[in-house]
Write a protein that holds these residues in place. Structure first.
Motif, PDB file in Angstrom:
ATOM      1  N   LEU A  23      -8.842  11.108   4.904  1.00  0.00           N
ATOM      2  CA  LEU A  23      -8.323  10.137   3.938  1.00  0.00           C
ATOM      3  C   LEU A  23      -9.470   9.394   3.265  1.00  0.00           C
ATOM      4  O   LEU A  23      -9.461   9.184   2.045  1.00  0.00           O
TER       5      LEU A  23
ATOM      6  N   ALA B  21       4.275  -0.081   4.053  1.00  0.00           N
ATOM      7  CA  ALA B  21       3.789   0.870   3.054  1.00  0.00           C
ATOM      8  C   ALA B  21       4.962   1.674   2.530  1.00  0.00           C
ATOM      9  O   ALA B  21       6.037   1.701   3.135  1.00  0.00           O
TER      10      ALA B  21
ATOM     11  N   HIS C  79      -5.219   3.423   2.547  1.00  0.00           N
ATOM     12  CA  HIS C  79      -4.269   3.490   3.664  1.00  0.00           C
ATOM     13  C   HIS C  79      -4.550   2.338   4.623  1.00  0.00           C
ATOM     14  O   HIS C  79      -5.624   1.726   4.603  1.00  0.00           O
TER      15      HIS C  79
ATOM     16  N   THR D 162       0.831  -1.198   0.000  1.00  0.00           N
ATOM     17  CA  THR D 162       0.000   0.000   0.000  1.00  0.00           C
ATOM     18  C   THR D 162       0.867   1.251   0.000  1.00  0.00           C
ATOM     19  O   THR D 162       2.054   1.210   0.305  1.00  0.00           O
TER      20      THR D 162
ATOM     21  N   LEU E  57       0.290   4.104   1.855  1.00  0.00           N
ATOM     22  CA  LEU E  57       0.328   4.875   3.096  1.00  0.00           C
ATOM     23  C   LEU E  57      -0.102   4.033   4.283  1.00  0.00           C
ATOM     24  O   LEU E  57      -1.137   3.361   4.240  1.00  0.00           O
TER      25      LEU E  57
END
Length: 300
Positions: free
Chosen positions: A21, A46, A28, A2, A4
């Motif tokens: 977000l 991440a 995330h 991913t 974040l």
């Protein structure tokens, strides 16, 4: 992988960040600093990891994550992740003594302070200062571990009774009690080492001046208003942010009512932003924070 990950501990402070977000549809993962990690594992969770570990976490759990997180974030950085407010920033956040040394090295005024690690040295340190003074813990948060003493006799009794504040790292600061002009301190928030916004914060007899709703002390609420610091204060805050290598963080300053000197006294790598920002600021700084995080993730 991913783009974040958010490493956080406090159960409520980051709801607005996660909401921002989600509103923008940004993928995330939310991580807690629990369990274990393998130092031989060369993977990161991440591309960008945002550190949101609070110094006040020791108030919520005896087995707090402050030191564990420094090692974990350093490990993930070695695995290739871009750490937002990385382990060196976390280490500064976890030492008020280091913060004051850094601020003073920039030619900025601080409260007169002595740093000790033995209770036996507290009274000798205090003898070099005037009363009233405060004894505060090196690792604190949400105003914890700060006690005012109005006389050497009062301090002596606390030493004898072993009722002084105790820091999780064993280090204490003996510090001049600065009367803040108007009972107000200014918290200057920075993003990417530049000025973002500022608040004037006044507390009703409390050292807890955290601007998040979850921090406010029942019966001793804090008052917050949007502030417009003088250019020299903004520039000083940005100089501190650059010296710490802040991605995001707050710097606190108060005007010494005795002589008008701005005294910088606290660096907060955990900037949880103001509660009800639309009411206080007229805009939501989380949107700019998300822009920053997205920009980092896109650059890889």
């Amino acid at each position: 992988m991913t783009d974040l990950a958010i490493l956080y501990e406090h159960p409520a402070w980051f709801v607005p960040l996660f909401a921002a977000l989600d509103r923008r549809g940004i993928d995330h993962v939310a991580l807690r600093p629990d369990g274990h990690f393998d130092p031989a594992d060369v993977s990161a969770p991440a591309r960008v990891v945002f550190n949101r570990i609070a110094m006040s976490s020791f108030l919520r759990a005896d087995e707090h994550p402050i030191f564990h997180a420094q090692a974990l974030l350093d490990h993930w950085r070695r695995a290739g992740a871009r750490i937002v407010n990385g382990p060196e920033v976390l280490a500064i956040d976890a030492s008020k003594a280091r913060q004051l040394s850094l601020i003073a090295s920039l030619g900025l005024a601080i409260p007169e302070t002595r740093v000790v690690h033995r209770i036996a040295d507290v009274e000798a340190a205090a003898a070099t200062l005037a009363f009233p003074l405060v004894v505060k813990v090196n690792i604190g948060g949400a105003g914890a571990g700060i006690v005012r003493y109005d006389s050497l006799e009062e301090l002596h009794a606390a030493v004898a009774d072993r009722t002084l504040p105790t820091s999780v790292d064993g280090v204490l600061l003996v510090q001049d009690y600065v009367p803040a002009r108007g009972g107000t301190v200014t918290r200057i928030e920075t993003l990417d080492r530049r000025y973002l916004y500022a608040l004037d914060i006044a507390g009703a007899g409390t050292f807890d001046l955290c601007p998040a709703d979850a921090c406010q002390v029942p019966g001793a609420p804090i008052a917050m208003v949007s502030a417009d610091p003088a250019p020299d204060l903004r520039q000083a805050a940005e100089a501190i942010a650059r010296a710490v290598d802040f991605d995001v963080g707050g710097i606190e300053v108060m005007i010494d009512d005795r002589d008008g000197t701005p005294r910088f006294y606290d660096i907060n790598a955990l900037s949880n932003f103001v509660a009800k920002p639309l009411d206080v600021l007229g805009w939501d700084p989380h949107e700019k924070l998300v822009d920053y995080l997205v920009g980092l993730a896109e650059r890889g």
